[in-house]
Design an enzyme around this catalytic site. Structure first.
Site, PDB file in Angstrom:
ATOM      1  N   HIS A  75       0.874  -1.201   0.000  1.00  0.00           N
ATOM      2  CA  HIS A  75       0.000   0.000   0.000  1.00  0.00           C
ATOM      3  C   HIS A  75       0.896   1.231   0.000  1.00  0.00           C
ATOM      4  O   HIS A  75       1.652   1.463   0.950  1.00  0.00           O
ATOM      5  CB  HIS A  75      -0.906   0.008   1.231  1.00  0.00           C
ATOM      6  CG  HIS A  75      -1.950   1.078   1.182  1.00  0.00           C
ATOM      7  ND1 HIS A  75      -3.266   0.859   1.545  1.00  0.00           N
ATOM      8  CD2 HIS A  75      -1.893   2.383   0.825  1.00  0.00           C
ATOM      9  CE1 HIS A  75      -3.954   1.976   1.400  1.00  0.00           C
ATOM     10  NE2 HIS A  75      -3.134   2.923   0.969  1.00  0.00           N
ATOM     11  N   HIS A 114       1.395   5.463  -1.836  1.00  0.00           N
ATOM     12  CA  HIS A 114       0.978   6.568  -2.721  1.00  0.00           C
ATOM     13  C   HIS A 114       2.230   7.253  -3.272  1.00  0.00           C
ATOM     14  O   HIS A 114       2.976   7.880  -2.512  1.00  0.00           O
ATOM     15  CB  HIS A 114       0.138   7.579  -1.944  1.00  0.00           C
ATOM     16  CG  HIS A 114      -1.106   6.984  -1.364  1.00  0.00           C
ATOM     17  ND1 HIS A 114      -2.316   6.993  -2.006  1.00  0.00           N
ATOM     18  CD2 HIS A 114      -1.314   6.330  -0.191  1.00  0.00           C
ATOM     19  CE1 HIS A 114      -3.223   6.378  -1.263  1.00  0.00           C
ATOM     20  NE2 HIS A 114      -2.638   5.973  -0.151  1.00  0.00           N
ATOM     21  N   ARG A 158       2.072   9.624  -5.670  1.00  0.00           N
ATOM     22  CA  ARG A 158       1.694  10.897  -6.307  1.00  0.00           C
ATOM     23  C   ARG A 158       1.939  10.780  -7.808  1.00  0.00           C
ATOM     24  O   ARG A 158       2.109   9.692  -8.320  1.00  0.00           O
ATOM     25  CB  ARG A 158       2.383  12.095  -5.674  1.00  0.00           C
ATOM     26  CG  ARG A 158       2.230  12.160  -4.152  1.00  0.00           C
ATOM     27  CD  ARG A 158       0.795  11.999  -3.680  1.00  0.00           C
ATOM     28  NE  ARG A 158       0.644  12.119  -2.231  1.00  0.00           N
ATOM     29  CZ  ARG A 158      -0.386  11.636  -1.559  1.00  0.00           C
ATOM     30  NH1 ARG A 158      -1.368  10.981  -2.169  1.00  0.00           N
ATOM     31  NH2 ARG A 158      -0.490  11.811  -0.258  1.00  0.00           N
ATOM     32  N   ASN A 197      -5.367   7.109  -6.255  1.00  0.00           N
ATOM     33  CA  ASN A 197      -6.148   8.316  -5.913  1.00  0.00           C
ATOM     34  C   ASN A 197      -5.377   9.572  -6.300  1.00  0.00           C
ATOM     35  O   ASN A 197      -5.153  10.457  -5.482  1.00  0.00           O
ATOM     36  CB  ASN A 197      -6.514   8.328  -4.419  1.00  0.00           C
ATOM     37  CG  ASN A 197      -5.304   8.336  -3.507  1.00  0.00           C
ATOM     38  OD1 ASN A 197      -4.265   7.761  -3.826  1.00  0.00           O
ATOM     39  ND2 ASN A 197      -5.425   8.978  -2.363  1.00  0.00           N
ATOM     40  N   LYS A 204      -9.478  -0.865  -5.897  1.00  0.00           N
ATOM     41  CA  LYS A 204      -9.459  -0.163  -4.600  1.00  0.00           C
ATOM     42  C   LYS A 204     -10.801   0.510  -4.394  1.00  0.00           C
ATOM     43  O   LYS A 204     -11.272   1.269  -5.252  1.00  0.00           O
ATOM     44  CB  LYS A 204      -8.336   0.860  -4.603  1.00  0.00           C
ATOM     45  CG  LYS A 204      -8.292   1.752  -3.367  1.00  0.00           C
ATOM     46  CD  LYS A 204      -7.715   1.038  -2.149  1.00  0.00           C
ATOM     47  CE  LYS A 204      -7.843   1.848  -0.874  1.00  0.00           C
ATOM     48  NZ  LYS A 204      -6.938   2.987  -0.778  1.00  0.00           N
ATOM     49  N   HIS A 217     -10.661   0.632   1.629  1.00  0.00           N
ATOM     50  CA  HIS A 217     -10.461   1.656   2.646  1.00  0.00           C
ATOM     51  C   HIS A 217     -11.736   1.565   3.485  1.00  0.00           C
ATOM     52  O   HIS A 217     -12.775   2.120   3.133  1.00  0.00           O
ATOM     53  CB  HIS A 217     -10.305   3.036   2.009  1.00  0.00           C
ATOM     54  CG  HIS A 217     -10.079   4.120   3.013  1.00  0.00           C
ATOM     55  ND1 HIS A 217      -9.016   4.989   2.948  1.00  0.00           N
ATOM     56  CD2 HIS A 217     -10.781   4.477   4.124  1.00  0.00           C
ATOM     57  CE1 HIS A 217      -9.067   5.820   3.969  1.00  0.00           C
ATOM     58  NE2 HIS A 217     -10.145   5.542   4.695  1.00  0.00           N
ATOM     59  N   HIS A 236      -4.677  -0.589   5.542  1.00  0.00           N
ATOM     60  CA  HIS A 236      -4.237   0.214   6.698  1.00  0.00           C
ATOM     61  C   HIS A 236      -5.142   0.012   7.911  1.00  0.00           C
ATOM     62  O   HIS A 236      -5.767   0.941   8.421  1.00  0.00           O
ATOM     63  CB  HIS A 236      -4.107   1.699   6.353  1.00  0.00           C
ATOM     64  CG  HIS A 236      -5.169   2.266   5.441  1.00  0.00           C
ATOM     65  ND1 HIS A 236      -6.509   2.149   5.675  1.00  0.00           N
ATOM     66  CD2 HIS A 236      -5.060   2.955   4.278  1.00  0.00           C
ATOM     67  CE1 HIS A 236      -7.171   2.752   4.705  1.00  0.00           C
ATOM     68  NE2 HIS A 236      -6.326   3.237   3.844  1.00  0.00           N
ATOM     69  N   ASP A 267       1.321   2.612   3.404  1.00  0.00           N
ATOM     70  CA  ASP A 267       0.456   3.771   3.182  1.00  0.00           C
ATOM     71  C   ASP A 267       1.275   5.058   3.234  1.00  0.00           C
ATOM     72  O   ASP A 267       0.808   6.091   3.727  1.00  0.00           O
ATOM     73  CB  ASP A 267      -0.719   3.824   4.161  1.00  0.00           C
ATOM     74  CG  ASP A 267      -1.842   4.714   3.630  1.00  0.00           C
ATOM     75  OD1 ASP A 267      -1.824   5.065   2.435  1.00  0.00           O
ATOM     76  OD2 ASP A 267      -2.734   5.064   4.422  1.00  0.00           O
ATOM     77  N   HIS A 279       2.580  14.707   2.056  1.00  0.00           N
ATOM     78  CA  HIS A 279       1.975  16.039   1.875  1.00  0.00           C
ATOM     79  C   HIS A 279       3.032  17.050   2.290  1.00  0.00           C
ATOM     80  O   HIS A 279       3.702  16.862   3.315  1.00  0.00           O
ATOM     81  CB  HIS A 279       0.727  16.196   2.750  1.00  0.00           C
ATOM     82  CG  HIS A 279      -0.391  15.294   2.330  1.00  0.00           C
ATOM     83  ND1 HIS A 279      -1.267  15.594   1.314  1.00  0.00           N
ATOM     84  CD2 HIS A 279      -0.754  14.069   2.786  1.00  0.00           C
ATOM     85  CE1 HIS A 279      -2.137  14.609   1.164  1.00  0.00           C
ATOM     86  NE2 HIS A 279      -1.851  13.665   2.039  1.00  0.00           N
TER      87      HIS A 279
HETATM   88  O1  DOR Z   1      -4.076   9.392   5.282  1.00  0.00           O
HETATM   89  C1  DOR Z   1      -4.287   9.027   4.142  1.00  0.00           C
HETATM   90  N1  DOR Z   1      -3.656   9.613   3.101  1.00  0.00           N
HETATM   91  N2  DOR Z   1      -5.190   8.068   3.932  1.00  0.00           N
HETATM   92  C2  DOR Z   1      -5.569   7.727   2.687  1.00  0.00           C
HETATM   93  O2  DOR Z   1      -6.382   6.858   2.553  1.00  0.00           O
HETATM   94  C3  DOR Z   1      -5.032   8.456   1.517  1.00  0.00           C
HETATM   95  C4  DOR Z   1      -3.748   9.062   1.808  1.00  0.00           C
HETATM   96  C5  DOR Z   1      -3.296  10.082   0.772  1.00  0.00           C
HETATM   97  O3  DOR Z   1      -3.390   9.764  -0.427  1.00  0.00           O
HETATM   98  O4  DOR Z   1      -2.833  11.148   1.137  1.00  0.00           O
HETATM   99 ZN    ZN Z   2      -3.515   4.848   1.237  1.00  0.00          ZN
END
Ligand code: DOR
Ligand code: ZN
Length: 348
Positions: free
Chosen positions: A23, A25, A27, A53, A112, A151, A186, A255, A259
């Site tokens: 899992h 991300h 970006r 996502n 997902k 999720h 998660h 996960d 950010h």
């Molecule tokens: O905290 C999270 N951030 N949970 C998620 O399910 C998505 C992820 C994100 O893409 O920032």
């Molecule tokens: Zn995630």
């Protein structure tokens, strides 16, 4: 590299099969977080999930192939030629069986399912879990022996109970489609841990480093620890951690969700959700498993259980982790002044 906290009498070197991260991300292209994240992840893992996502979300086979190419291109440029992104498509209320079949044929290992507006870029997500179109999506997933990755949260409920409030939805789905393979992503709640354990072999869960260490009290104090599902009580942390350190159907998915500082530290709105584990995750895992006397379980959790559950070959080759003092920086400049705060939490 291993964080050097109280390192006396602990092994200097650890060799492990090359690990998987189920899992993650990355970006997307054009985002300053993308290339550094791909490099951090590809340096540590033979394979890592690429959650879809992004904006626009990965809803079709064509989008998924494009995203796969973008990740591979950046990984190759960073020197990680054999890195394998593990692809999924996102479900939306408009996903059709044909869209899903095309994505599975193109290599998606699953679909997902994000609740609409539960977290980052999830406006396309699912609202009605009884919608016949949604159930068709799950039936195609079952027929093609792929996985429904949930999720598992009900965003309308207070965040402390959002995950457990999703259990009746999963129960209904299991009743209607008992042979569907389900992964609870998660996992964060002791009741959900118990639910997964009680379901038998078709249901598994991914576990993040932070849901094995961070409580809601800690997250309330530090926006960089805030994520969805929101961290919970110490009892929940213990349940998640115990399952990760012992149960064959609980395996690693970081996960990792970056950010930048302004999005995390803003005061005019809630901080963006997600924890940036990519720079520190392997050392943090070693520390955590070591602190709890379960270093013997680390390779299974990180490198084997996920592959066994998904029915894919184990990775060949090894990584070596060497214990060295490391002052993890408080802030990392990802590129051109784009600052980000890495995860670095001492285990309970
Ligand atoms: O905290 C999270 N951030 N949970 C998620 O399910 C998505 C992820 C994100 O893409 O920032
Ligand atoms: Zn995630």
């Amino acid at each position: 590299m291993i964080l050097d906290r109280d390192s006396v009498q602990k092994p200097i070197r650890i060799r492990l099969r090359r690990p998987d991260n189920w899992h993650n991300h990355f970006r997307q292209k054009g985002d300053p977080r993308f290339a550094p994240t791909v490099a951090y992840i590809a340096r540590q893992f033979a394979r890592a999930n690429a959650m879809g996502n992004i904006d626009p979300p990965i809803l079709t086979a064509t989008q998924m192939i494009g995203y796969w190419n973008d990740i591979r291109e950046v990984a190759k440029a960073a020197g990680f030629l054999d890195f394998k992104p593990l692809m999924v498509v996102m479900a939306s209320p408009n996903t059709t069986p044909a869209m899903l079949t095309a994505a599975f044929s193109a290599g998606a290992y699953g679909v997902k399912i994000m609740p609409a507006n539960a977290t980052t870029n999830s406006a396309h997500g699912i609202i009605d879990y009884k919608d016949p179109k949604f159930l068709d999506v799950l039936r195609v997933t079952r027929d093609q022996r792929r996985t429904a990755l949930f999720h598992a949260e009900l965003p309308s409920r207070p965040r402390a109970v959002r995950e457990r409030a999703f259990i009746p939805i999963l129960d209904q789905i299991r009743k209607k489609i008992p042979d569907l393979k389900i992964c609870v992503e998660h996992i964060s709640d002791a009741q959900m841990v118990e639910w997964v354990i009680n379901q038998g072999d078709l249901v598994c869960a991914t576990v993040t480093p932070h849901h094995m260490s961070v409580t809601s009290d800690m997250a309330d104090q530090d926006p960089h620890l805030q994520c969805m599902p929101y961290p919970k009580s110490l009892q929940d942390v213990f349940a998640v951690r115990t399952a990760a350190m012992s149960h064959p159907r609980f395996f690693y998915g970081s996960d990792n969700a970056s950010h930048l500082r302004p999005a995390k530290e803003r005061t005019d709105a809630s901080p963006a959700s997600g924890v940036f584990t990519a720079p520190t995750e392997l050392p943090v895992l070693v520390e955590l498993f070591e602190a709890h006397g379960h270093l013997d379980q680390l390779e299974e959790f990180l490198c084997e259980r996920g592959a066994h559950w998904h029915g894919v070959p184990l990775n060949q080759g090894e990584i070596e982790l060497v214990r060295n003092p490391w002052d993890v920086p408080d802030v990392i400049d990802l590129c051109n002044g784009h600052e980000i705060v890495p995860y670095n939490t001492i285990p309970h």
